[in-house]
Design a protein around this motif. Structure first.
Motif, PDB file in Angstrom:
ATOM      1  N   THR A   1       0.888  -1.138  -0.048  1.00 46.57           N
ATOM      2  CA  THR A   1       0.057  -0.031   0.111  1.00 46.57           C
ATOM      3  C   THR A   1       0.849   1.131  -0.008  1.00 46.57           C
ATOM      4  O   THR A   1       0.675   2.400  -0.722  1.00 46.57           O
ATOM      5  CB  THR A   1      -0.977   0.097   1.472  1.00 46.57           C
ATOM      6  OG1 THR A   1      -1.604  -1.304   1.215  1.00 46.57           O
ATOM      7  CG2 THR A   1      -1.912   0.977   1.308  1.00 46.57           C
ATOM      8  N   VAL A   2       1.975   1.360   0.863  1.00 49.58           N
ATOM      9  CA  VAL A   2       2.782   2.270   0.856  1.00 49.58           C
ATOM     10  C   VAL A   2       4.389   1.946  -0.033  1.00 49.58           C
ATOM     11  O   VAL A   2       4.710   0.786  -0.212  1.00 49.58           O
ATOM     12  CB  VAL A   2       3.327   2.697   2.376  1.00 49.58           C
ATOM     13  CG1 VAL A   2       4.594   3.610   2.141  1.00 49.58           C
ATOM     14  CG2 VAL A   2       2.390   2.966   3.195  1.00 49.58           C
ATOM     15  N   GLU A   3       4.610   3.026  -0.963  1.00 49.10           N
ATOM     16  CA  GLU A   3       5.455   2.560  -1.911  1.00 49.10           C
ATOM     17  C   GLU A   3       6.761   3.000  -1.163  1.00 49.10           C
ATOM     18  O   GLU A   3       6.966   4.066  -0.590  1.00 49.10           O
ATOM     19  CB  GLU A   3       5.469   3.623  -3.129  1.00 49.10           C
ATOM     20  CG  GLU A   3       6.696   3.462  -4.093  1.00 49.10           C
ATOM     21  CD  GLU A   3       6.807   4.578  -4.982  1.00 49.10           C
ATOM     22  OE1 GLU A   3       7.458   4.316  -6.110  1.00 49.10           O
ATOM     23  OE2 GLU A   3       6.247   5.538  -5.116  1.00 49.10           O
ATOM     24  N   ALA A   4       7.837   1.913  -1.045  1.00 49.79           N
ATOM     25  CA  ALA A   4       8.917   1.899   0.174  1.00 49.79           C
ATOM     26  C   ALA A   4      10.100   2.270  -0.777  1.00 49.79           C
ATOM     27  O   ALA A   4      10.463   1.393  -1.748  1.00 49.79           O
ATOM     28  CB  ALA A   4       8.928   1.057   0.991  1.00 49.79           C
ATOM     29  N   ILE A   5      10.842   3.301  -0.608  1.00 50.07           N
ATOM     30  CA  ILE A   5      12.145   3.252  -1.404  1.00 50.07           C
ATOM     31  C   ILE A   5      13.579   3.355  -0.354  1.00 50.07           C
ATOM     32  O   ILE A   5      13.348   4.128   0.633  1.00 50.07           O
ATOM     33  CB  ILE A   5      12.233   4.689  -2.060  1.00 50.07           C
ATOM     34  CG1 ILE A   5      11.203   4.908  -3.117  1.00 50.07           C
ATOM     35  CG2 ILE A   5      13.795   5.125  -2.672  1.00 50.07           C
ATOM     36  CD1 ILE A   5      10.920   6.278  -3.680  1.00 50.07           C
ATOM     37  N   GLU A   6      14.410   2.516  -0.505  1.00 48.36           N
ATOM     38  CA  GLU A   6      15.522   2.479   0.218  1.00 48.36           C
ATOM     39  C   GLU A   6      16.456   3.460  -0.065  1.00 48.36           C
ATOM     40  O   GLU A   6      17.083   3.335  -1.472  1.00 48.36           O
ATOM     41  CB  GLU A   6      16.088   1.087   0.198  1.00 48.36           C
ATOM     42  CG  GLU A   6      17.369   0.908   1.423  1.00 48.36           C
ATOM     43  CD  GLU A   6      18.040  -0.475   1.128  1.00 48.36           C
ATOM     44  OE1 GLU A   6      18.941  -0.427   1.509  1.00 48.36           O
ATOM     45  OE2 GLU A   6      17.291  -1.563   1.021  1.00 48.36           O
ATOM     46  N   GLY A   7      16.768   4.353   0.718  1.00 52.46           N
ATOM     47  CA  GLY A   7      17.741   5.441   0.286  1.00 52.46           C
ATOM     48  C   GLY A   7      17.821   6.449   1.406  1.00 52.46           C
ATOM     49  O   GLY A   7      17.138   6.551   2.250  1.00 52.46           O
ATOM     50  N   ASP A   8      18.843   7.295   0.841  1.00 51.05           N
ATOM     51  CA  ASP A   8      19.323   8.617   1.843  1.00 51.05           C
ATOM     52  C   ASP A   8      18.353   9.789   1.386  1.00 51.05           C
ATOM     53  O   ASP A   8      18.500  10.164   0.194  1.00 51.05           O
ATOM     54  CB  ASP A   8      20.750   8.854   1.615  1.00 51.05           C
ATOM     55  CG  ASP A   8      21.289   9.963   2.513  1.00 51.05           C
ATOM     56  OD1 ASP A   8      20.498  10.721   3.198  1.00 51.05           O
ATOM     57  OD2 ASP A   8      22.331  10.078   2.657  1.00 51.05           O
ATOM     58  N   PHE A   9      17.485  10.083   2.116  1.00 52.84           N
ATOM     59  CA  PHE A   9      16.644  11.259   1.629  1.00 52.84           C
ATOM     60  C   PHE A   9      17.339  12.729   1.580  1.00 52.84           C
ATOM     61  O   PHE A   9      16.650  13.576   1.297  1.00 52.84           O
ATOM     62  CB  PHE A   9      15.242  11.500   2.567  1.00 52.84           C
ATOM     63  CG  PHE A   9      15.683  11.407   3.960  1.00 52.84           C
ATOM     64  CD1 PHE A   9      16.030  12.787   4.547  1.00 52.84           C
ATOM     65  CD2 PHE A   9      15.321  10.468   4.817  1.00 52.84           C
ATOM     66  CE1 PHE A   9      15.884  12.787   6.076  1.00 52.84           C
ATOM     67  CE2 PHE A   9      15.507  10.452   6.115  1.00 52.84           C
ATOM     68  CZ  PHE A   9      15.746  11.545   6.716  1.00 52.84           C
ATOM     69  N   ALA A  10      18.848  12.705   1.696  1.00 56.05           N
ATOM     70  CA  ALA A  10      19.466  13.787   1.469  1.00 56.05           C
ATOM     71  C   ALA A  10      19.788  13.777  -0.036  1.00 56.05           C
ATOM     72  O   ALA A  10      20.038  15.021  -0.739  1.00 56.05           O
ATOM     73  CB  ALA A  10      20.945  13.900   2.210  1.00 56.05           C
ATOM     74  N   ASP A  11      19.509  12.610  -0.696  1.00 58.27           N
ATOM     75  CA  ASP A  11      19.669  12.862  -2.178  1.00 58.27           C
ATOM     76  C   ASP A  11      18.961  11.597  -2.800  1.00 58.27           C
ATOM     77  O   ASP A  11      19.375  10.584  -2.955  1.00 58.27           O
ATOM     78  CB  ASP A  11      21.185  12.544  -2.503  1.00 58.27           C
ATOM     79  CG  ASP A  11      21.638  12.342  -3.926  1.00 58.27           C
ATOM     80  OD1 ASP A  11      20.750  12.924  -4.646  1.00 58.27           O
ATOM     81  OD2 ASP A  11      22.629  11.786  -4.435  1.00 58.27           O
TER      82      ASP A  11
ATOM     83  N   GLU B   1      23.758  18.436   4.041  1.00 57.67           N
ATOM     84  CA  GLU B   1      22.903  17.365   3.880  1.00 57.67           C
ATOM     85  C   GLU B   1      21.559  17.836   4.174  1.00 57.67           C
ATOM     86  O   GLU B   1      20.609  17.447   3.241  1.00 57.67           O
ATOM     87  CB  GLU B   1      23.327  16.116   4.826  1.00 57.67           C
ATOM     88  CG  GLU B   1      24.487  15.316   4.505  1.00 57.67           C
ATOM     89  CD  GLU B   1      24.387  14.168   5.314  1.00 57.67           C
ATOM     90  OE1 GLU B   1      24.733  12.881   4.742  1.00 57.67           O
ATOM     91  OE2 GLU B   1      24.338  14.567   6.497  1.00 57.67           O
ATOM     92  N   GLN B   2      21.322  18.663   5.271  1.00 55.39           N
ATOM     93  CA  GLN B   2      20.014  19.175   5.229  1.00 55.39           C
ATOM     94  C   GLN B   2      19.395  20.155   4.099  1.00 55.39           C
ATOM     95  O   GLN B   2      18.391  19.971   3.640  1.00 55.39           O
ATOM     96  CB  GLN B   2      19.883  19.801   6.619  1.00 55.39           C
ATOM     97  CG  GLN B   2      20.051  18.796   7.872  1.00 55.39           C
ATOM     98  CD  GLN B   2      19.941  19.469   9.276  1.00 55.39           C
ATOM     99  OE1 GLN B   2      20.092  20.971   9.281  1.00 55.39           O
ATOM    100  NE2 GLN B   2      20.221  19.164  10.410  1.00 55.39           N
ATOM    101  N   ARG B   3      20.352  20.992   3.782  1.00 57.28           N
ATOM    102  CA  ARG B   3      20.032  21.878   2.689  1.00 57.28           C
ATOM    103  C   ARG B   3      19.690  21.111   1.489  1.00 57.28           C
ATOM    104  O   ARG B   3      18.926  21.289   0.647  1.00 57.28           O
ATOM    105  CB  ARG B   3      21.389  22.540   2.450  1.00 57.28           C
ATOM    106  CG  ARG B   3      20.848  24.107   1.393  1.00 57.28           C
ATOM    107  CD  ARG B   3      21.823  24.896   1.727  1.00 57.28           C
ATOM    108  NE  ARG B   3      23.148  24.620   1.500  1.00 57.28           N
ATOM    109  CZ  ARG B   3      24.045  25.176   2.088  1.00 57.28           C
ATOM    110  NH1 ARG B   3      24.033  26.624   2.472  1.00 57.28           N
ATOM    111  NH2 ARG B   3      25.288  24.862   1.877  1.00 57.28           N
ATOM    112  N   ALA B   4      20.606  19.915   1.191  1.00 57.40           N
ATOM    113  CA  ALA B   4      20.462  19.028  -0.207  1.00 57.40           C
ATOM    114  C   ALA B   4      19.038  18.628   0.148  1.00 57.40           C
ATOM    115  O   ALA B   4      18.363  18.227  -1.035  1.00 57.40           O
ATOM    116  CB  ALA B   4      21.571  18.064  -0.098  1.00 57.40           C
ATOM    117  N   CYS B   5      18.677  17.988   1.250  1.00 58.23           N
ATOM    118  CA  CYS B   5      17.503  17.392   1.191  1.00 58.23           C
ATOM    119  C   CYS B   5      16.276  18.216   0.852  1.00 58.23           C
ATOM    120  O   CYS B   5      15.357  17.922   0.113  1.00 58.23           O
ATOM    121  CB  CYS B   5      17.132  16.739   2.648  1.00 58.23           C
ATOM    122  SG  CYS B   5      15.532  16.041   3.010  1.00 58.23           S
ATOM    123  N   LEU B   6      16.435  19.574   1.574  1.00 58.86           N
ATOM    124  CA  LEU B   6      15.353  20.543   1.187  1.00 58.86           C
ATOM    125  C   LEU B   6      15.169  20.896  -0.260  1.00 58.86           C
ATOM    126  O   LEU B   6      14.002  21.119  -0.739  1.00 58.86           O
ATOM    127  CB  LEU B   6      15.502  21.823   2.065  1.00 58.86           C
ATOM    128  CG  LEU B   6      15.398  21.376   3.641  1.00 58.86           C
ATOM    129  CD1 LEU B   6      15.573  22.566   4.382  1.00 58.86           C
ATOM    130  CD2 LEU B   6      13.914  21.136   3.917  1.00 58.86           C
TER     131      LEU B   6
END
Length: 241
Positions: free
Chosen positions: A85-95, A119-124
Motif C-alpha cells: 500500500t505504501v511505496e517504499a524506497i530504500e535510500g538516503d533522503f539527502a539525495d 545534507e539538510q540543505r540538499a534534502c530540502l
C-alpha cells in the motif's frame, strides 16, 4: 563524544521493537492534518521507518511514498504491508529520486538526523524539486532549546522494560549524540542517535533558499498549541514559494 557510525545504525538496531516503544503514540491528528493538506494528492515521507504514520495515512486515502535508509526498518514495513500500500524506497533522503510530484512532503523527527548543514540543505532542495505547484512541506522536529543540556534521562518505564537516554551536545558544531539504553525481558541493547540540532529560524532560511516559505509554526499537529521556547518540538508548514 560517540564514535561515528553508518546512517543505517539507528534503524537497524531498533526496527524489531520500534513499534513497541511508540505504542502509546496516536497518529490521528497527524493523519488528519496531512490528509487535509494532500487534498487527494500524493504524500512523500522522509524517514518512513516501519510505517507507523504512512500506513494509517494511506488507509485514510492518501497515496504515500516513503523513503528510509534502514533496510531493517523497511523490512518491518513490508511485513506490516504485504500488499505494498505504501511505496517504499530504500535510500538516503539527502539525495533521493521519486517518481512524479507530491502535494505534501513531511518528516517526523527525521530531517535533523542528517548531521550536516550541507545534507539538510540538499534534502530540502530535493523536496522542493518533488513538490507540485501549491505543495506543502511539513516538518516536525526537536526544539534545540529543550535538548542541549545533555546528561541522563528516564524516557519510559513499563512493567517489562526501562528506556534511558544518555546524551551529549556540542554547541560549536550543533551536534547532538545520544545512546538509547533499552532494558527489556532481561536483555539490554544500545541504539545510538545522532542529530544536528538546527534551529527553526535556520530551517526557515534554508527552506527559503530552496524556494519554500514558512506559512505557520505550532507545537502540535492540531495547530492549537502555540510554539514557544519551552516547546519540545515544532510543527512547521512551508509553502512552495
Amino acid at each position: 563524544m560517540l564514535h561515528d557510525y553508518p546512517k543505517t545504525t539507528y534503524g537497524d538496531t531498533i526496527a524489531d521493537i520500534y513499534d513497541l516503544l511508540h505504542a502509546g503514540w496516536d497518529p490521528t491528528a497527524t493523519v488528519d492534518t496531512l490528509t487535509d493538506l494532500a487534498g487527494g494528492g500524493r504524500a512523500l515521507e522522509l524517514g518512513v521507518g516501519t510505517g507507523r504514520l504512512a500506513l494509517p495515512l494511506a488507509a485514510a486515502g492518501t497515496p504515500v511514498t516513503g523513503i528510509d535508509v534502514s533496510p531493517a526498518m523497511l523490512a518491518r514495513l513490508r511485513e506490516k504491508d504485504p500488499e505494498g500500500t505504501v511505496e517504499a524506497i530504500e535510500g538516503d533522503f539527502a539525495d533521493f529520486t521519486a517518481k512524479g510530484e507530491f502535494a505534501v512532503a513531511f518528516a517526523v523527527n527525521s530531517l535533523l538526523q542528517l548531521t550536516s548543514l550541507e545534507e539538510q540543505r540538499a534534502c530540502l532542495r530535493r523536496v522542493r524539486e518533488h513538490l507540485a505547484p501549491g505543495g506543502v512541506l511539513v516538518l516536525e522536529e526537536a526544539n534545540p532549546a529543550a535538548f542541549t543540556g545533555g546528561g541522563l534521562q528516564v524516557m519510559n518505564i513499563g512493567p517489562d522494560r526501562l528506556q534511558l537516554l544518555a546524551s551529549q551536545y556540542d554547541p560549536m558544531t550543533q551536534q547532538y549524540r545520544a545512546q538509547q539504553v533499552i532494558l527489556r525481558d532481561g536483555e539490554s541493547r544500545l541504539s545510538p542517535v545522532a542529530l544536528r540540532l538546527t534551529t527553526p529560524t535556520e530551517l526557515d532560511l534554508m527552506a527559503e533558499l530552496c524556494g519554500m516559505r514558512l506559512r505557520e509554526r505550532w507545537a502540535d499537529w492540531r495547530r492549537t498549541t502555540p510554539y514557544t521556547l519551552e516547546s519540545r518540538q515544532h510543527v512547521s508548514f512551508y509553502d512552495v514559494g
